[in-house]
Design a protein around this motif. Structure first.
Motif, short mmCIF file in Angstrom:
data_model
loop_
_atom_site.label_atom_id
_atom_site.label_comp_id
_atom_site.label_asym_id
_atom_site.label_seq_id
_atom_site.Cartn_x
_atom_site.Cartn_y
_atom_site.Cartn_z
N MET A 143 0.81 -1.20 0.00
CA MET A 143 0.00 0.00 0.00
C MET A 143 0.86 1.27 0.00
O MET A 143 0.54 2.24 -0.64
N ASN A 144 1.98 1.23 0.75
CA ASN A 144 2.79 2.45 0.83
C ASN A 144 3.42 2.82 -0.51
O ASN A 144 3.76 3.96 -0.73
N LEU A 145 3.56 1.84 -1.42
CA LEU A 145 4.10 2.18 -2.74
C LEU A 145 3.08 3.01 -3.53
O LEU A 145 3.47 3.93 -4.25
N TYR A 146 1.79 2.70 -3.38
CA TYR A 146 0.77 3.52 -4.03
C TYR A 146 0.76 4.93 -3.45
O TYR A 146 0.61 5.91 -4.16
N PHE A 147 0.92 5.01 -2.13
CA PHE A 147 0.99 6.31 -1.48
C PHE A 147 2.19 7.09 -1.99
O PHE A 147 2.09 8.28 -2.30
N ARG A 148 3.33 6.43 -2.10
CA ARG A 148 4.53 7.10 -2.62
C ARG A 148 4.33 7.53 -4.07
O ARG A 148 4.81 8.59 -4.48
N LEU A 149 3.65 6.70 -4.87
CA LEU A 149 3.37 7.08 -6.25
C LEU A 149 2.48 8.32 -6.30
O LEU A 149 2.74 9.23 -7.09
N LEU A 150 1.46 8.37 -5.46
CA LEU A 150 0.60 9.56 -5.41
C LEU A 150 1.41 10.80 -5.01
O LEU A 150 1.24 11.87 -5.60
N LEU B 110 19.38 16.46 -20.20
CA LEU B 110 19.12 15.03 -20.35
C LEU B 110 20.16 14.14 -19.66
O LEU B 110 19.82 13.11 -19.10
N LEU B 111 21.40 14.53 -19.68
CA LEU B 111 22.46 13.66 -19.18
C LEU B 111 22.90 13.98 -17.74
O LEU B 111 23.81 13.35 -17.23
N ASP B 112 22.22 14.92 -17.09
CA ASP B 112 22.55 15.23 -15.70
C ASP B 112 21.93 14.21 -14.75
O ASP B 112 20.81 13.74 -14.99
N PRO B 113 22.61 13.89 -13.65
CA PRO B 113 22.02 12.99 -12.67
C PRO B 113 20.83 13.65 -11.97
O PRO B 113 20.81 14.87 -11.78
N VAL B 114 19.85 12.83 -11.61
CA VAL B 114 18.64 13.31 -10.95
C VAL B 114 18.52 12.59 -9.61
O VAL B 114 18.56 11.36 -9.56
N ASP B 115 18.34 13.37 -8.53
CA ASP B 115 18.21 12.81 -7.19
C ASP B 115 16.76 12.85 -6.72
O ASP B 115 16.03 13.80 -7.03
N ILE B 116 16.39 11.84 -5.95
CA ILE B 116 15.12 11.84 -5.24
C ILE B 116 15.35 11.15 -3.90
O ILE B 116 16.07 10.15 -3.83
N ASP B 117 14.74 11.72 -2.86
CA ASP B 117 14.94 11.23 -1.50
C ASP B 117 13.77 10.36 -1.04
O ASP B 117 12.62 10.63 -1.39
N PHE B 118 14.10 9.37 -0.24
CA PHE B 118 13.11 8.46 0.33
C PHE B 118 13.49 8.18 1.78
O PHE B 118 14.59 8.48 2.22
N LYS B 119 12.56 7.53 2.47
CA LYS B 119 12.79 7.07 3.84
C LYS B 119 12.22 5.66 3.94
O LYS B 119 11.10 5.40 3.48
N LEU C 34 10.17 4.47 -9.26
CA LEU C 34 9.77 5.83 -8.89
C LEU C 34 10.84 6.84 -9.28
O LEU C 34 10.53 7.92 -9.80
N ALA C 35 12.09 6.50 -9.05
CA ALA C 35 13.19 7.41 -9.37
C ALA C 35 13.30 7.65 -10.88
O ALA C 35 13.59 8.77 -11.31
N ARG C 36 13.05 6.61 -11.68
CA ARG C 36 13.10 6.81 -13.14
C ARG C 36 11.93 7.68 -13.61
O ARG C 36 12.07 8.48 -14.54
N THR C 37 10.79 7.54 -12.96
CA THR C 37 9.65 8.40 -13.29
C THR C 37 10.00 9.86 -12.97
O THR C 37 9.73 10.76 -13.78
N TRP C 38 10.62 10.08 -11.82
CA TRP C 38 11.04 11.43 -11.47
C TRP C 38 12.10 11.95 -12.44
O TRP C 38 12.07 13.12 -12.85
N MET C 39 13.02 11.10 -12.87
CA MET C 39 14.02 11.50 -13.86
C MET C 39 13.33 11.96 -15.15
O MET C 39 13.71 12.97 -15.75
#
Length: 178
Positions: free
Chosen positions: A1-8, A23-32, A55-60
């Motif tokens: 369930m928490n993955l759906y919450f994280r997706l939202l 396009l070629l720059d690194p993209v960061d996303i934080d999680f806990k 999730l990180a690739r979606t953010w990228m």
């Protein structure tokens, strides 16, 4: 369930994003890490790494300025292969960052590197090979690059990815022959 919450939460973050990057720059996303992300050994379970990578690739895709175009064109990403190396575990309630970087592409696939890291250091590194598909088949790399506004050269493929790519082709060839 928490993955759906994280997706939202990610979709809300995408909706509010105003900044893009090259396009070629690194993209960061934080999680806990939440307790529901852990296995019996009380660390982030292996399957969750792959979910966080999604999730990180979606953010990228959003940070590259491609997300709205991908949605509009009804492209969907397909992961063809993944290789991950676990280095040190990630504990419950620990904060970590996934850094995602498009490193190269060939005639068919794009190649992505994803790293999990925190103040404790590097936790895992993964390579992902994938494509975008639409109702008529695979989206040509050139079309994706055009939509991204990229006019540069193809980056040199890292040696590790060249070896991984050769191993994938050998696996496919040896198993198709049977």
């Amino acid at each position: 369930m928490n993955l759906y919450f994280r997706l939202l939460l990610l979709l809300l973050k995408i909706k509010n994003n105003k900044l893009t990057q090259p396009l070629l720059d690194p993209v960061d996303i934080d999680f806990k890490v939440m307790p529901s992300d852990c296995d019996i050994n009380l660390h982030l379970t292996n399957s969750r790494y792959l979910a966080f990578m999604d999730l990180a690739r979606t953010w990228m895709t959003e940070k590259m300025g491609l997300f709205s175009e991908v949605m509009k064109r009804r492209w969907f990403p397909i992961v063809n292969a993944t290789a991950i190396t676990y280095i040190r575990d990630i504990k419950p309630f620990q904060k970590f960052t996934v850094t995602t970087k498009l490193v190269s592409w060939d005639h068919k696939y794009f190649y992505i590197e994803q790293k999990f890291h925190s103040e404790r250091g590097l936790h895992a590194i993964a390579f992902v090979r994938g494509v975008f598909r639409h109702k008529h088949g695979i989206v040509p790399i050139e079309e994706m690059l055009e939509v991204a506004g990229y006019k540069g050269d193809t980056p040199e493929m890292p040696v590790e990815i060249m070896h991984w790519k050769a191993m994938l082709e050998a696996k496919k060839s040896s198993n198709l022959a049977k």
